[in-house]
Design an enzyme around this catalytic site. Structure first.
Site, PDB file in Angstrom:
ATOM      1  N   GLN A 134       1.210  -2.160   8.507  1.00  0.00           N
ATOM      2  CA  GLN A 134       0.722  -2.986   7.280  1.00  0.00           C
ATOM      3  C   GLN A 134       1.511  -2.565   6.147  1.00  0.00           C
ATOM      4  OE1 GLN A 134      -3.093  -1.421   6.059  1.00  0.00           O
ATOM      5  NE2 GLN A 134      -3.734  -3.299   5.101  1.00  0.00           N
ATOM      6  N   GLY A 135       2.177  -3.505   5.488  1.00  0.00           N
ATOM      7  CA  GLY A 135       2.806  -3.277   4.185  1.00  0.00           C
ATOM      8  C   GLY A 135       2.559  -3.816   3.123  1.00  0.00           C
ATOM      9  N   TYR A 136       1.287  -3.150   2.491  1.00  0.00           N
ATOM     10  CA  TYR A 136       0.690  -3.516   1.438  1.00  0.00           C
ATOM     11  C   TYR A 136       1.045  -2.607   0.104  1.00  0.00           C
ATOM     12  CZ  TYR A 136      -2.997  -6.728   3.682  1.00  0.00           C
ATOM     13  OH  TYR A 136      -3.485  -7.762   4.497  1.00  0.00           O
ATOM     14  N   SER A 169       1.652   3.539   7.473  1.00  0.00           N
ATOM     15  CA  SER A 169       1.182   4.061   8.536  1.00  0.00           C
ATOM     16  C   SER A 169       2.072   3.513   9.844  1.00  0.00           C
ATOM     17  CB  SER A 169      -0.201   4.069   8.796  1.00  0.00           C
ATOM     18  OG  SER A 169      -1.005   4.583   7.980  1.00  0.00           O
ATOM     19  N   GLU A 255     -10.284  -5.646   9.599  1.00  0.00           N
ATOM     20  CA  GLU A 255     -10.039  -4.288  10.034  1.00  0.00           C
ATOM     21  C   GLU A 255     -11.492  -3.435  10.239  1.00  0.00           C
ATOM     22  OE1 GLU A 255      -8.415  -2.115   7.016  1.00  0.00           O
ATOM     23  OE2 GLU A 255      -7.769  -0.456   8.169  1.00  0.00           O
ATOM     24  N   SER A 370     -10.047   3.110  -2.145  1.00  0.00           N
ATOM     25  CA  SER A 370     -10.664   4.729  -2.503  1.00  0.00           C
ATOM     26  C   SER A 370     -12.193   4.579  -2.747  1.00  0.00           C
ATOM     27  CB  SER A 370      -9.801   5.046  -3.514  1.00  0.00           C
ATOM     28  OG  SER A 370     -10.498   4.739  -4.733  1.00  0.00           O
ATOM     29  N   ASN A 371     -12.787   5.775  -2.500  1.00  0.00           N
ATOM     30  CA  ASN A 371     -14.085   5.762  -2.833  1.00  0.00           C
ATOM     31  C   ASN A 371     -14.526   5.246  -4.245  1.00  0.00           C
ATOM     32  OD1 ASN A 371     -14.202   6.493  -0.211  1.00  0.00           O
ATOM     33  ND2 ASN A 371     -15.954   8.078  -0.287  1.00  0.00           N
ATOM     34  N   GLU A 372     -13.540   5.763  -5.219  1.00  0.00           N
ATOM     35  CA  GLU A 372     -13.869   5.204  -6.636  1.00  0.00           C
ATOM     36  C   GLU A 372     -14.136   3.641  -6.666  1.00  0.00           C
ATOM     37  OE1 GLU A 372     -11.411   7.440  -5.841  1.00  0.00           O
ATOM     38  OE2 GLU A 372     -12.355   9.089  -6.743  1.00  0.00           O
TER      39      GLU A 372
HETATM   40  C1  LIG Z   1      -3.699   8.418   5.329  1.00  0.00           C
HETATM   41  C2  LIG Z   1      -3.293   7.023   4.794  1.00  0.00           C
HETATM   42  C3  LIG Z   1      -2.601   5.952   5.385  1.00  0.00           C
HETATM   43  C4  LIG Z   1      -2.390   4.799   4.792  1.00  0.00           C
HETATM   44  N1  LIG Z   1      -1.910   3.907   5.509  1.00  0.00           N
HETATM   45  C5  LIG Z   1      -1.496   2.852   4.629  1.00  0.00           C
HETATM   46  C6  LIG Z   1      -0.668   1.632   5.338  1.00  0.00           C
HETATM   47  O1  LIG Z   1      -0.648   1.646   6.743  1.00  0.00           O
HETATM   48  N2  LIG Z   1      -0.415   0.392   4.594  1.00  0.00           N
HETATM   49  C7  LIG Z   1      -0.449   0.422   3.400  1.00  0.00           C
HETATM   50  O2  LIG Z   1      -0.083  -0.600   2.839  1.00  0.00           O
HETATM   51  N3  LIG Z   1      -1.258   1.606   2.814  1.00  0.00           N
HETATM   52  C8  LIG Z   1      -1.529   2.657   3.352  1.00  0.00           C
HETATM   53  N4  LIG Z   1      -2.225   3.517   2.645  1.00  0.00           N
HETATM   54  C9  LIG Z   1      -2.366   3.437   1.293  1.00  0.00           C
HETATM   55  C10 LIG Z   1      -3.680   3.210   0.705  1.00  0.00           C
HETATM   56  O3  LIG Z   1      -4.175   2.042   0.869  1.00  0.00           O
HETATM   57  C11 LIG Z   1      -3.469   3.906  -0.789  1.00  0.00           C
HETATM   58  O4  LIG Z   1      -3.408   5.188  -0.904  1.00  0.00           O
HETATM   59  C12 LIG Z   1      -4.941   3.403  -1.588  1.00  0.00           C
HETATM   60  O5  LIG Z   1      -4.988   1.991  -1.447  1.00  0.00           O
HETATM   61  C13 LIG Z   1      -4.953   4.067  -3.049  1.00  0.00           C
HETATM   62  O6  LIG Z   1      -3.805   3.580  -3.708  1.00  0.00           O
HETATM   63  P1  LIG Z   1      -2.842   4.570  -4.530  1.00  0.00           P
HETATM   64  O7  LIG Z   1      -2.481   5.796  -3.440  1.00  0.00           O
HETATM   65  O8  LIG Z   1      -1.660   3.898  -4.914  1.00  0.00           O
HETATM   66  O9  LIG Z   1      -3.925   5.329  -5.661  1.00  0.00           O
HETATM   67  P2  LIG Z   1      -4.211   4.517  -7.072  1.00  0.00           P
HETATM   68  O10 LIG Z   1      -4.642   3.381  -6.855  1.00  0.00           O
HETATM   69  O11 LIG Z   1      -3.061   4.894  -7.943  1.00  0.00           O
HETATM   70  O12 LIG Z   1      -5.233   5.525  -7.143  1.00  0.00           O
HETATM   71  C14 LIG Z   1      -5.297   6.756  -7.942  1.00  0.00           C
HETATM   72  C15 LIG Z   1      -6.801   7.408  -8.176  1.00  0.00           C
HETATM   73  O13 LIG Z   1      -7.397   6.525  -9.277  1.00  0.00           O
HETATM   74  C16 LIG Z   1      -8.422   6.049  -8.747  1.00  0.00           C
HETATM   75  N5  LIG Z   1      -8.513   4.706  -9.222  1.00  0.00           N
HETATM   76  C17 LIG Z   1      -7.843   3.543  -9.494  1.00  0.00           C
HETATM   77  N6  LIG Z   1      -8.048   2.588  -9.661  1.00  0.00           N
HETATM   78  C18 LIG Z   1      -9.495   2.650  -9.998  1.00  0.00           C
HETATM   79  C19 LIG Z   1     -10.383   1.943 -10.659  1.00  0.00           C
HETATM   80  N7  LIG Z   1     -10.325   0.438 -10.807  1.00  0.00           N
HETATM   81  N8  LIG Z   1     -11.721   2.500 -10.790  1.00  0.00           N
HETATM   82  C20 LIG Z   1     -11.843   3.750 -10.721  1.00  0.00           C
HETATM   83  N9  LIG Z   1     -10.952   4.912 -10.178  1.00  0.00           N
HETATM   84  C21 LIG Z   1      -9.590   4.233  -9.708  1.00  0.00           C
HETATM   85  C22 LIG Z   1      -8.661   6.123  -7.432  1.00  0.00           C
HETATM   86  O14 LIG Z   1      -9.572   5.953  -6.565  1.00  0.00           O
HETATM   87  C23 LIG Z   1      -7.660   7.250  -6.987  1.00  0.00           C
HETATM   88  O15 LIG Z   1      -8.317   8.472  -6.997  1.00  0.00           O
HETATM   89  C24 LIG Z   1      -2.569   4.728   3.401  1.00  0.00           C
HETATM   90  C25 LIG Z   1      -2.808   5.823   2.696  1.00  0.00           C
HETATM   91  C26 LIG Z   1      -3.447   6.905   3.310  1.00  0.00           C
HETATM   92  C27 LIG Z   1      -3.877   8.040   2.623  1.00  0.00           C
END
Ligand SMILES: Cc1cc2nc3c(=O)[nH]c(=O)nc-3n(C[C@H](O)[C@H](O)[C@H](O)COP(=O)(O)OP(=O)(O)OC[C@H]3O[C@@H](n4cnc5c(N)ncnc54)[C@H](O)[C@@H]3O)c2cc1C
Length: 391
Positions: A134-136, A169, A255, A370-372
């Protein structure tokens, strides 16, 4: 005169027969070396054996249980899907290597793909002859997914992609990737997600570099993926060009589903295993740890009841609430496991397993939204709180 108690005989339903069918299949096909293989933080474990097992599952018609019959599936109703996932997890069958294909991109193509795309991809996805990723997410676009900057332009009948994805992943084993890329600029003053497209891109080509990311656990389950003039065919856009957001959201909705129930049967196994470790380390005689083990069981029962209800009822922010509950539960079990290990000698195997579990579950509150972000959804959609200012 004493009354004779006649034992109640439960009526045999087709569901019972179906449960026996999957049980029998697993009893015949599941070998001991595969039991419990894979899972959180262990995606690379016994990978070739798990791939072979997924292919056997496919031959048995189990990988596409939920797909409509017209598209090569078994068209199983939700109840049967739940039974399958329960039995699969209960037997300790290995973590699936095909889930991104069979539960994400396959259903997306069935719902929104063209007949040509379906004919081309569905049979290989169903047979697990093709693995997907998944390339998001990108370095600057995770929670704020509309901010993706990977670009794709049409050139000589092909899409040409440049940019970078991250946290992808299983990209290191994937044959194909579904990529969210910008193909048109967002309209001024319009929604930022307009102009994105959902492209199907072959992974094995010179324009793609996959670089593993080393995780806290020491393993590398996800990757950086670089597109340097990578290409794909013009016809491999799902939905209209520029309208990929709707397709991307549909994939995320697929999903979650009946598999969540199986995941929770797996949680029950984790808890049972931890109780067994607690007996060995002496943690079961510590009143505070006994209390936490008991609470874990109670919270899991509540989580399971809520999840089953949400499959048939449209609960407010249903999938967000489940995500919040299960991630809190699993991280809590990881924390508890560390205290159980600290109570005595669990042996090297259990120590390694639970340390890895503890470390990996830190990620639970990040991926899949994320949980937030999930709490933001509950705040705005359920409580009606004012929309949060977006940066
Ligand atoms: C084990 C694992 C597998 C993954 N696999 C894939 C995959 O296969 N394909 C893919 O595309 N992605 C994948 N991801 C990526 C995942 O979808 C992102 O990590 C996730 O969406 C969070 O984005 P970020 O890491 O850029 O954090 P950010 O979006 O930069 O967030 C950083 C922090 O700020 C908080 N935050 C951000 N925006 C807000 C808001 N509006 N309000 C409150 N808090 C906020 C977040 O909760 C977090 O604590 C994977 C991640 C993990 C950990």
């Amino acid at each position: 005169m004493s009354l004779r108690v006649i034992p109640e005989v439960a009526p045999v339903t087709d569901d019972d027969a179906f449960r026996r069918e999957i049980r029998d299949w697993l009893a015949t096909n599941l070998t001991d070396e595969l039991r419990g293989a894979g899972g959180p933080g262990r995606e690379n474990e016994a990978f070739p054996q798990r791939l072979a097992f997924a292919r056997r599952l496919a031959e048995g018609g189990w990988t596409t249980l939920a797909w409509p019959v017209a598209h090569g599936g078994r068209g199983a109703p939700l109840q049967r899907q739940v039974i399958f996932h329960e039995e699969y997890a209960r037997a300790g069958a290995p973590s699936r290597v095909d889930h991104i294909g069979t539960t994400m991109v396959g259903p997306t193509l069935i719902a929104l793909g063209t007949p040509r795309q379906r004919d081309r991809f569905l049979p290989a996805i169903a047979a697990v002859d093709q693995l997907w990723c998944q390339g998001y997410s990108e370095p600057g676009a995770g929670s704020d997914l509309a901010g993706v900057t990977t670009r794709a332009r049409l050139d000589g009948g092909r899409w040409v992609l440049t940019g970078q994805k991250v946290w992808t992943s299983l990209a290191h084993v994937a044959d194909w990737c579904f990529v969210l890329a910008r193909t048109e600029p967002a309209p001024p003053g319009g929604p930022r997600h307009a102009g994105l497209s959902y492209l199907l891109v072959p992974m094995r080509q010179p324009g793609i570099t996959v670089r593993p990311i080393r995780q806290l656990t020491g393993d590398s389950e996800f990757n950086e993926v670089f597109f340097d003039d990578a290409t794909t065919e013009a016809g491999l856009v799902v939905g209209e060009p520029g309208q990929g957001w709707r397709v991307a959201m549909a994939t995320l909705a697929f999903e979650r589903g009946a598999a969540t129930v199986g995941q929770q049967v797996g949680f029950q196994r984790d808890l049972d295993d931890l109780v067994a470790v607690a007996r060995r380390t002496g943690a079961t005689t510590d009143p505070a740890l006994r209390d936490r083990l008991t609470r874990a069981w109670i919270d899991l029962s509540v989580l399971r009841a809520h999840t089953l209800r949400s499959l048939t009822e449209d609960l407010p922010a249903g999938s967000s609430v489940i995500k919040l509950l299960w991630t809190r539960w699993r991280q809590g079990l990881g924390d508890l496991a560390m205290d159980v290990l600290a109570a005595g000698d669990a042996g090297p195997e259990a120590t390694e397993r639970w340390q890895r579990y503890f470390l990996f579950t830190r990620a639970d509150t990040i991926y899949g939204g994320s949980n937030e972000i999930q709490r933001g959804i509950v705040a705005e959609r359920v409580l009606g709180l004012p929309r949060q200012a977006r940066g």
